[in-house]
Design an enzyme around this catalytic site. Structure first.
Site, PDB file in Angstrom:
ATOM      1  N   ARG A  56      36.336  48.505  37.793  1.00 44.70           N
ATOM      2  CA  ARG A  56      36.439  49.958  37.921  1.00 44.70           C
ATOM      3  C   ARG A  56      37.410  50.524  36.899  1.00 44.70           C
ATOM      4  O   ARG A  56      38.257  49.832  36.336  1.00 44.70           O
ATOM      5  CB  ARG A  56      36.878  50.344  39.327  1.00 44.70           C
ATOM      6  N   GLU A  62      46.780  57.604  40.103  1.00 43.95           N
ATOM      7  CA  GLU A  62      47.400  56.321  39.798  1.00 43.95           C
ATOM      8  C   GLU A  62      48.552  56.001  40.755  1.00 43.95           C
ATOM      9  O   GLU A  62      49.455  56.816  40.958  1.00 43.95           O
ATOM     10  CB  GLU A  62      47.937  56.319  38.359  1.00 43.95           C
ATOM     11  N   HIS A  63      48.515  54.808  41.331  1.00 42.21           N
ATOM     12  CA  HIS A  63      49.598  54.290  42.163  1.00 42.21           C
ATOM     13  C   HIS A  63      49.884  55.191  43.370  1.00 42.21           C
ATOM     14  O   HIS A  63      51.047  55.384  43.745  1.00 42.21           O
ATOM     15  CB  HIS A  63      50.869  54.103  41.333  1.00 42.21           C
ATOM     16  N   GLY A 163      43.283  41.055  33.532  1.00 38.76           N
ATOM     17  CA  GLY A 163      44.574  41.698  33.318  1.00 38.76           C
ATOM     18  C   GLY A 163      44.523  42.953  32.486  1.00 38.76           C
ATOM     19  O   GLY A 163      45.536  43.372  31.925  1.00 38.76           O
ATOM     20  N   GLY A 165      43.585  46.026  33.610  1.00 43.86           N
ATOM     21  CA  GLY A 165      43.639  47.245  34.398  1.00 43.86           C
ATOM     22  C   GLY A 165      42.286  47.708  34.883  1.00 43.86           C
ATOM     23  O   GLY A 165      42.133  48.860  35.295  1.00 43.86           O
ATOM     24  N   SER A 167      40.547  45.949  37.267  1.00 41.59           N
ATOM     25  CA  SER A 167      40.371  45.355  38.593  1.00 41.59           C
ATOM     26  C   SER A 167      39.449  44.143  38.600  1.00 41.59           C
ATOM     27  O   SER A 167      38.540  44.025  39.422  1.00 41.59           O
ATOM     28  CB  SER A 167      39.864  46.404  39.587  1.00 41.59           C
ATOM     29  N   ASP A 212      40.728  49.700  44.573  1.00 42.95           N
ATOM     30  CA  ASP A 212      39.930  48.793  43.755  1.00 42.95           C
ATOM     31  C   ASP A 212      38.762  48.208  44.550  1.00 42.95           C
ATOM     32  O   ASP A 212      37.624  48.153  44.082  1.00 42.95           O
ATOM     33  CB  ASP A 212      40.799  47.659  43.217  1.00 42.95           C
ATOM     34  N   SER A 254      48.115  42.453  32.018  1.00 40.14           N
ATOM     35  CA  SER A 254      49.074  42.654  33.098  1.00 40.14           C
ATOM     36  C   SER A 254      48.815  41.593  34.161  1.00 40.14           C
ATOM     37  O   SER A 254      47.791  41.621  34.831  1.00 40.14           O
ATOM     38  CB  SER A 254      48.911  44.050  33.708  1.00 40.14           C
ATOM     39  N   TYR A 264      54.855  45.435  40.056  1.00 38.56           N
ATOM     40  CA  TYR A 264      53.965  46.182  40.944  1.00 38.56           C
ATOM     41  C   TYR A 264      54.606  46.416  42.309  1.00 38.56           C
ATOM     42  O   TYR A 264      54.729  47.552  42.778  1.00 38.56           O
ATOM     43  CB  TYR A 264      52.640  45.437  41.100  1.00 38.56           C
TER      44      TYR A 264
END
Length: 444
Positions: A56, A62-63, A163, A165, A167, A212, A254, A264
């Site tokens: 995705r 975000e967050h 990694g 971003g 998912s 996600d 990441s 995170y």
């Protein structure tokens, strides 16, 4: 339109039903044939079924999913496919292999849903085990008999960059969960699978929200989705037809699970601490604040009540009044809450790991980002249903995304390169450029 809460995970009998006709179908046919041949080579028989879940990209929000707020992602073409079949010989074991065997070595685990995920050994197949545990935890919660342990052979083929971003972790957890559940002749609704897939991925050690997994399970062609939580729901968001989203990978990785305690999860803990401090400052009894407040959404009502008494409806008014911008140290927060943080958080090993690694917490910045980002999500959704020209709608969406990026950078300290959408000549290009290198978060 909200997804039917009882809509089942779909079953397809041909690749054309998923990939359509033309080059994409040809590419998929070659990929699945290769997957089948490798499965036969490894396990001596063809797989019983294939399960697929996409990656995705999050347009905005975000967050904030782990704070209980709505988000607005959409699925991408890149996906993870799991070929699976029951093992008929030997003790019940889980044999998990990857098409890319040079990078992802094959793993073996006991067919035991009670086994713990080894967080100290970050092997890729741990995500399959998360899905495996999630299926059995879900079945147990429904009171369904589990029967004898069943061994499984699995082969994974993923095209979601690791990694990046996008998912990839949720794609493998969701596709694994669907594969395992179907191989056990069980079925569930999309909403149920999205819910338990979110929960079981936390076995890996990240305190993630449900965005996600929800979009990987509940996505639909041609639309983004507004994802709400408690319970998970997904509503279609139709984007302007003259806009395009260009998703580019910066190749920056990441490793979220491996750095959870310093990156995170650190942000998740800071948000909880901010919520508890706000609760106390706004008059909630200490014991209630320490035991009942987990997210910033838990205290939004108190913040809005304070704001309304001061001529506003924004919870940020309370943030500006009661949380100072300078970082808090542990002792200052403990003085406010009148309890040791390790005592308050003693039931969460991942939180205790954060407290052991961190010395300072930026409560003001994290809370301000969450509350303003939550509003931007609904402003974004609202802009898509306005009767304005598509040029004006695209401009408004770009402005909101720019504001989101700035907040992520300055308040949440996610590392990315900023891109100004406002300066893009959408009237000429007809494009809403969404360059994914702006959305890679090495800090989680």
């Amino acid at each position: 339109m909200a997804d039917n809460m009882e809509e089942r995970i779909p079953v397809f009998t041909s690749l054309a039903e998923i990939y359509g006709e033309g080059p994409l179908l040809d590419e998929a046919s070659r990929r699945y044939e290769n997957l089948k041949q490798q499965f036969v080579k490894l396990y001596g028989r063809e797989p019983e079924l294939y399960a697929r879940a996409p990656g995705r990209v999050n347009l905005i929000g975000e967050h904030i999913d782990y704070e209980g707020y709505s988000v607005l992602p959409m699925a991408i073409r890149q996906d993870t496919v799991v070929a699976i079949g029951k093992r008929e010989q030997g003790p019940p074991m889980l044999h998990i292999a990857n098409v890319d065997s040079s990078e992802f070595q094959a793993c073996k685990f006991p067919a035991d849903p009670s086994q713990e995920v080894d967080r100290g050994n970050h092997v890729w197949a741990n995500y399959f085990i998360c899905g495996y545990k999630g299926v059995f935890e879900h079945l147990a919660s429904k009171g369904e008999p589990l029967g004898a342990s069943v061994g499984l052979n699995a082969l994974v083929d993923g095209t979601v960059p690791i990694g990046a971003g996008l998912s990839s972790s949720a794609a493998i957890v969701c596709s694994s969960a669907i594969a395992i559940m179907t191989s056990l002749d069980k079925s569930s609704s999309k909403q149920e699978v999205a819910e338990f897939s979110c929960t079981c991925e936390r076995h890996i050690g990240t305190q993630s929200g449900g965005m996600d997994q929800a979009i990987s399970i509940m996505a639909a062609p041609g639309v983004a989705k507004l994802i709400d939580f408690s319970p998970i729901r997904a509503s279609d968001v139709v984007l302007p037809t003259t806009g395009s989203f260009v998703v580019a990978n910066s190749l920056t990785e990441s490793k979220k699970a491996e750095t959870a305690s310093t990156n995170y999860n650190n942000r998740v803990v800071e948000c909880r601490l901010a919520a508890m401090v706000l609760a106390v400052k706004l008059g909630m009894p200490l014991e209630e604040a320490r035991t009942s407040v987990n997210t910033l959404s838990d205290v939004e009502g108190l913040c809005v009540k304070y704001a309304s008494a001061h001529g506003s409806s924004s919870p940020v008014i309370a943030v500006e009044k009661f949380l100072h911008e300078a970082p808090y140290n542990t002792e200052e927060i403990e003085d406010i809450l009148q309890e040791k943080l390790t005592t308050i958080m003693n039931k969460s090993p991942t939180t205790l790991a954060v407290l052991a690694a961190a010395t300072h917490f930026k409560l003001h910045q994290r809370a301000k980002h969450v509350y303003t980002e939550a509003k931007r999500v609904h402003d974004f959704r609202g802009a898509t249903v306005q009767s304005d020209s598509e040029e004006l709608v695209l401009k408004r969406l770009g402005e909101l995304m720019n504001d989101s990026h700035a907040s992520c950078s300055l308040l949440y300290e996610c590392r990315f390169v900023s891109l100004s959408f406002y300066n893009v000549e959408v009237s000429v290009l007809g494009l809403l450029l969404y360059i994914f290198f702006c959305k890679v978060f090495p800090n989680g």
